[in-house]
Design a protein around this motif. Sequence first.
Motif, PDB file in Angstrom:
ATOM      1  N   GLY A 118       0.830  -1.199   0.000  1.00  0.00           N
ATOM      2  CA  GLY A 118       0.000   0.000   0.000  1.00  0.00           C
ATOM      3  C   GLY A 118       0.858   1.241   0.000  1.00  0.00           C
ATOM      4  N   ILE A 119       0.205   2.404   0.052  1.00  0.00           N
ATOM      5  CA  ILE A 119       0.956   3.662  -0.069  1.00  0.00           C
ATOM      6  C   ILE A 119       0.807   4.555   1.165  1.00  0.00           C
ATOM      7  CG2 ILE A 119       0.954   3.691  -2.588  1.00  0.00           C
ATOM      8  CD1 ILE A 119      -1.425   5.571  -2.535  1.00  0.00           C
ATOM      9  N   ASN A 120       0.312   3.990   2.270  1.00  0.00           N
ATOM     10  CA  ASN A 120       0.145   4.824   3.469  1.00  0.00           C
ATOM     11  C   ASN A 120       0.634   4.105   4.726  1.00  0.00           C
ATOM     12  OD1 ASN A 120      -1.831   2.888   3.571  1.00  0.00           O
ATOM     13  ND2 ASN A 120      -3.445   4.249   4.280  1.00  0.00           N
ATOM     14  N   HIS A 121       1.723   3.349   4.581  1.00  0.00           N
ATOM     15  CA  HIS A 121       2.237   2.590   5.726  1.00  0.00           C
ATOM     16  C   HIS A 121       3.073   3.501   6.629  1.00  0.00           C
ATOM     17  CE1 HIS A 121       1.250  -1.693   4.730  1.00  0.00           C
ATOM     18  NE2 HIS A 121       0.921  -1.081   3.609  1.00  0.00           N
ATOM     19  N   PRO A 122       2.744   3.557   7.929  1.00  0.00           N
ATOM     20  CA  PRO A 122       3.465   4.444   8.841  1.00  0.00           C
ATOM     21  C   PRO A 122       4.771   3.822   9.343  1.00  0.00           C
ATOM     22  CG  PRO A 122       1.691   3.341  10.018  1.00  0.00           C
ATOM     23  CD  PRO A 122       1.620   2.856   8.597  1.00  0.00           C
TER      24      PRO A 122
ATOM     25  N   GLU B 174      11.404   5.525  -3.523  1.00  0.00           N
ATOM     26  CA  GLU B 174      11.263   6.059  -4.882  1.00  0.00           C
ATOM     27  C   GLU B 174       9.817   6.187  -5.322  1.00  0.00           C
ATOM     28  OE1 GLU B 174      10.214   2.018  -5.442  1.00  0.00           O
ATOM     29  OE2 GLU B 174      11.861   2.870  -4.284  1.00  0.00           O
ATOM     30  N   ALA B 175       8.892   5.529  -4.594  1.00  0.00           N
ATOM     31  CA  ALA B 175       7.512   5.460  -5.077  1.00  0.00           C
ATOM     32  C   ALA B 175       6.795   6.802  -4.968  1.00  0.00           C
ATOM     33  CB  ALA B 175       6.734   4.388  -4.318  1.00  0.00           C
ATOM     34  N   SER B 176       7.041   7.552  -3.897  1.00  0.00           N
ATOM     35  CA  SER B 176       6.497   8.908  -3.726  1.00  0.00           C
ATOM     36  C   SER B 176       5.051   9.035  -4.206  1.00  0.00           C
ATOM     37  CB  SER B 176       7.380   9.915  -4.473  1.00  0.00           C
ATOM     38  OG  SER B 176       8.701   9.838  -4.020  1.00  0.00           O
ATOM     39  N   PRO B 177       4.112   8.354  -3.557  1.00  0.00           N
ATOM     40  CA  PRO B 177       2.721   8.363  -4.026  1.00  0.00           C
ATOM     41  C   PRO B 177       1.939   9.601  -3.593  1.00  0.00           C
ATOM     42  CG  PRO B 177       2.915   7.015  -2.073  1.00  0.00           C
ATOM     43  CD  PRO B 177       4.296   7.524  -2.361  1.00  0.00           C
ATOM     44  N   GLY B 178       2.632  10.657  -3.297  1.00  0.00           N
ATOM     45  CA  GLY B 178       2.007  11.870  -2.768  1.00  0.00           C
ATOM     46  C   GLY B 178       2.956  12.418  -1.730  1.00  0.00           C
ATOM     47  N   PRO B 179       3.138  11.678  -0.605  1.00  0.00           N
ATOM     48  CA  PRO B 179       4.190  12.082   0.333  1.00  0.00           C
ATOM     49  C   PRO B 179       5.576  11.801  -0.263  1.00  0.00           C
ATOM     50  CG  PRO B 179       2.637  10.536   1.344  1.00  0.00           C
ATOM     51  CD  PRO B 179       2.387  10.522  -0.128  1.00  0.00           C
ATOM     52  N   ASN B 180       6.502  12.720  -0.036  1.00  0.00           N
ATOM     53  CA  ASN B 180       7.893  12.482  -0.428  1.00  0.00           C
ATOM     54  C   ASN B 180       8.741  12.279   0.820  1.00  0.00           C
ATOM     55  OD1 ASN B 180       7.730  12.917  -3.404  1.00  0.00           O
ATOM     56  ND2 ASN B 180       6.950  14.895  -2.730  1.00  0.00           N
TER      57      ASN B 180
ATOM     58  N   ALA C 103      10.200   9.915   2.248  1.00  0.00           N
ATOM     59  CA  ALA C 103      11.361   9.022   2.324  1.00  0.00           C
ATOM     60  C   ALA C 103      12.402   9.280   1.249  1.00  0.00           C
ATOM     61  CB  ALA C 103      10.883   7.565   2.241  1.00  0.00           C
ATOM     62  N   SER C 104      12.197  10.293   0.405  1.00  0.00           N
ATOM     63  CA  SER C 104      13.136  10.513  -0.707  1.00  0.00           C
ATOM     64  C   SER C 104      14.530  10.917  -0.224  1.00  0.00           C
ATOM     65  CB  SER C 104      12.582  11.555  -1.678  1.00  0.00           C
ATOM     66  OG  SER C 104      12.331  12.772  -1.011  1.00  0.00           O
ATOM     67  N   TYR C 105      14.628  11.374   1.039  1.00  0.00           N
ATOM     68  CA  TYR C 105      15.939  11.745   1.603  1.00  0.00           C
ATOM     69  C   TYR C 105      16.909  10.574   1.612  1.00  0.00           C
ATOM     70  CZ  TYR C 105      14.634   9.180   5.819  1.00  0.00           C
ATOM     71  OH  TYR C 105      14.273   8.173   6.685  1.00  0.00           O
ATOM     72  N   LEU C 106      16.397   9.348   1.525  1.00  0.00           N
ATOM     73  CA  LEU C 106      17.271   8.174   1.570  1.00  0.00           C
ATOM     74  C   LEU C 106      18.213   8.133   0.363  1.00  0.00           C
ATOM     75  CD1 LEU C 106      14.554   5.752   2.870  1.00  0.00           C
ATOM     76  CD2 LEU C 106      16.696   6.229   4.069  1.00  0.00           C
ATOM     77  N   PHE C 107      17.749   8.646  -0.782  1.00  0.00           N
ATOM     78  CA  PHE C 107      18.635   8.731  -1.952  1.00  0.00           C
ATOM     79  C   PHE C 107      19.725   9.783  -1.724  1.00  0.00           C
ATOM     80  CE2 PHE C 107      14.872   6.754  -3.888  1.00  0.00           C
ATOM     81  CZ  PHE C 107      15.473   5.693  -4.546  1.00  0.00           C
ATOM     82  N   ASP C 108      19.376  10.863  -1.024  1.00  0.00           N
ATOM     83  CA  ASP C 108      20.384  11.879  -0.684  1.00  0.00           C
ATOM     84  C   ASP C 108      21.410  11.296   0.292  1.00  0.00           C
ATOM     85  OD1 ASP C 108      19.007  13.808  -2.221  1.00  0.00           O
ATOM     86  OD2 ASP C 108      17.660  14.215  -0.535  1.00  0.00           O
ATOM     87  N   GLN C 109      20.913  10.469   1.195  1.00  0.00           N
ATOM     88  CA  GLN C 109      21.788   9.809   2.172  1.00  0.00           C
ATOM     89  C   GLN C 109      22.783   8.894   1.447  1.00  0.00           C
ATOM     90  OE1 GLN C 109      19.472   8.627   5.712  1.00  0.00           O
ATOM     91  NE2 GLN C 109      20.695   6.765   5.754  1.00  0.00           N
ATOM     92  N   PHE C 110      22.287   8.173   0.437  1.00  0.00           N
ATOM     93  CA  PHE C 110      23.155   7.298  -0.356  1.00  0.00           C
ATOM     94  C   PHE C 110      24.171   8.134  -1.131  1.00  0.00           C
ATOM     95  CE2 PHE C 110      23.555   4.550  -4.345  1.00  0.00           C
ATOM     96  CZ  PHE C 110      24.534   3.743  -3.795  1.00  0.00           C
ATOM     97  N   LEU C 111      23.713   9.258  -1.688  1.00  0.00           N
ATOM     98  CA  LEU C 111      24.616  10.134  -2.437  1.00  0.00           C
ATOM     99  C   LEU C 111      25.760  10.629  -1.546  1.00  0.00           C
ATOM    100  CD1 LEU C 111      25.272  11.665  -5.063  1.00  0.00           C
ATOM    101  CD2 LEU C 111      23.746  13.491  -4.277  1.00  0.00           C
ATOM    102  N   GLU C 112      25.447  10.960  -0.281  1.00  0.00           N
ATOM    103  CA  GLU C 112      26.493  11.393   0.649  1.00  0.00           C
ATOM    104  C   GLU C 112      27.532  10.287   0.884  1.00  0.00           C
ATOM    105  OE1 GLU C 112      27.139  14.475   1.808  1.00  0.00           O
ATOM    106  OE2 GLU C 112      25.529  14.955   0.387  1.00  0.00           O
ATOM    107  N   LEU C 113      27.050   9.049   0.999  1.00  0.00           N
ATOM    108  CA  LEU C 113      27.970   7.908   1.161  1.00  0.00           C
ATOM    109  C   LEU C 113      28.868   7.793  -0.067  1.00  0.00           C
ATOM    110  CD1 LEU C 113      26.304   4.648   2.574  1.00  0.00           C
ATOM    111  CD2 LEU C 113      27.932   6.168   3.673  1.00  0.00           C
ATOM    112  N   VAL C 114      28.254   7.916  -1.247  1.00  0.00           N
ATOM    113  CA  VAL C 114      28.995   7.803  -2.518  1.00  0.00           C
ATOM    114  C   VAL C 114      30.040   8.923  -2.624  1.00  0.00           C
ATOM    115  CG1 VAL C 114      28.712   8.084  -5.018  1.00  0.00           C
ATOM    116  CG2 VAL C 114      27.166   6.580  -3.756  1.00  0.00           C
ATOM    117  N   LYS C 115      29.644  10.138  -2.245  1.00  0.00           N
ATOM    118  CA  LYS C 115      30.581  11.292  -2.326  1.00  0.00           C
ATOM    119  C   LYS C 115      31.796  11.084  -1.428  1.00  0.00           C
ATOM    120  CE  LYS C 115      27.356  15.062  -3.377  1.00  0.00           C
ATOM    121  NZ  LYS C 115      26.676  16.256  -2.804  1.00  0.00           N
ATOM    122  N   ASN C 116      31.567  10.490  -0.262  1.00  0.00           N
ATOM    123  CA  ASN C 116      32.628  10.378   0.731  1.00  0.00           C
ATOM    124  C   ASN C 116      33.503   9.158   0.531  1.00  0.00           C
ATOM    125  OD1 ASN C 116      31.720  12.727   1.940  1.00  0.00           O
ATOM    126  ND2 ASN C 116      30.293  11.641   3.283  1.00  0.00           N
TER     127      ASN C 116
END
Length: 366
Positions: A280-284, A345-351, A353-366
């Motif tokens: 589903g798209i509304n799991h807390p 990545e699904a972003s069905p309205g709320p975004n 959790a999209s920060y997780l890709f930014d978190q991965f990018l920080e790991l990649v940068k470092n």
Amino acid sequence: MSYQKRKKAIILLADGTIFHGKSVGKEGSAFGEVCFNTGTTGYQEIFTDPSYYGQLMATTNAHIGNYGTLELEDESNSVKISGLICKNFSFDYSRAGGDSSLQNFFEKHNIMAISDVDTRALVSYIRDNGAMNAVISTEVDNIEDLKKQLAEVPNMEGLELASQVSTKEPYYFGNENATYKVAALDIGIKNNILRNMAKRDIYVKVFPYNSKFEELEAFQPDGYFLSNGPGDPEPLVEAQELAKEIIKRNLPLFGICLGHQVIALANGISTYKMHHGHRGINHPVKNLLTGKGEMTSQNHGFAINREETENNEDIEITHVHLNDHTVAGMRMKHKNCFSVQYHPEASPGPNDASYLFDQFLELVKN
């Protein structure tokens, strides 16, 4: 298609229970594990998500097909569900950007669907009795033969399905002049995961499910990714060995859904088949590091053992599902590795959790 001309159809569950409906178009039978998704929108993304391979999808939203389909919204190159079960199927659609009706979309992909089903009763039954194999069929007078065929359908537990949906050859996604490179293991990857990486200045090379570490390493990536996907994670021995190798070398590693489970198995944490899964798209979910809540998109029938995760001195639980307290995310304390059970990545309205890709990018940068 007129309502009167549509053929009768049934859903026959493995325990012998029968629900009635009408065929949407294609006649015959379709087999798979019956599951349900509580999302009110995003049906096209669900149908084309490789994680749903081999499943009969019951949708809880009353109307399916009313906004048609749009090719850009496919999450893979084909429909991955075995069949659709719904209440009201809309043969006509209304949407400025739509390019096809759902009926034409299913006919193109040769997918069977049945409607006019009491989906509330069906979903309640699955919730109480658990996910199980089933068949949807227009052969309503052939119950005994359907029961025999259904008995031969393998159970999802122990079933390796990544090989059925993974790419056969490596391919690239994004801008080849991007600043960073990521090697992604395709065990059922969704297009929107690749889009999320590409818009963060990452060039991705996607590898088949059974690729060796040396093959991914030859791309000289700045980070590694293990994708979502269908089936039981336990038989994916090659993916687990790959994860172990990446972790051993302390290279940046991010896993989503099935990839999260593979990382758990690589750390000696077992997985198990859930009673009826999360779809589903509304799991807390609660982020234990920030104390914040997130509304998330989820799609999984397996989970990792919470007690074993808590007892693993190398692992920290970062996210928990607030409905049943299952592990929704974790990170390794002394390695550049983290993973989540849900779909940022699904972003069905709320975004949220999209920060997780930014978190991965920080790991990649470092």
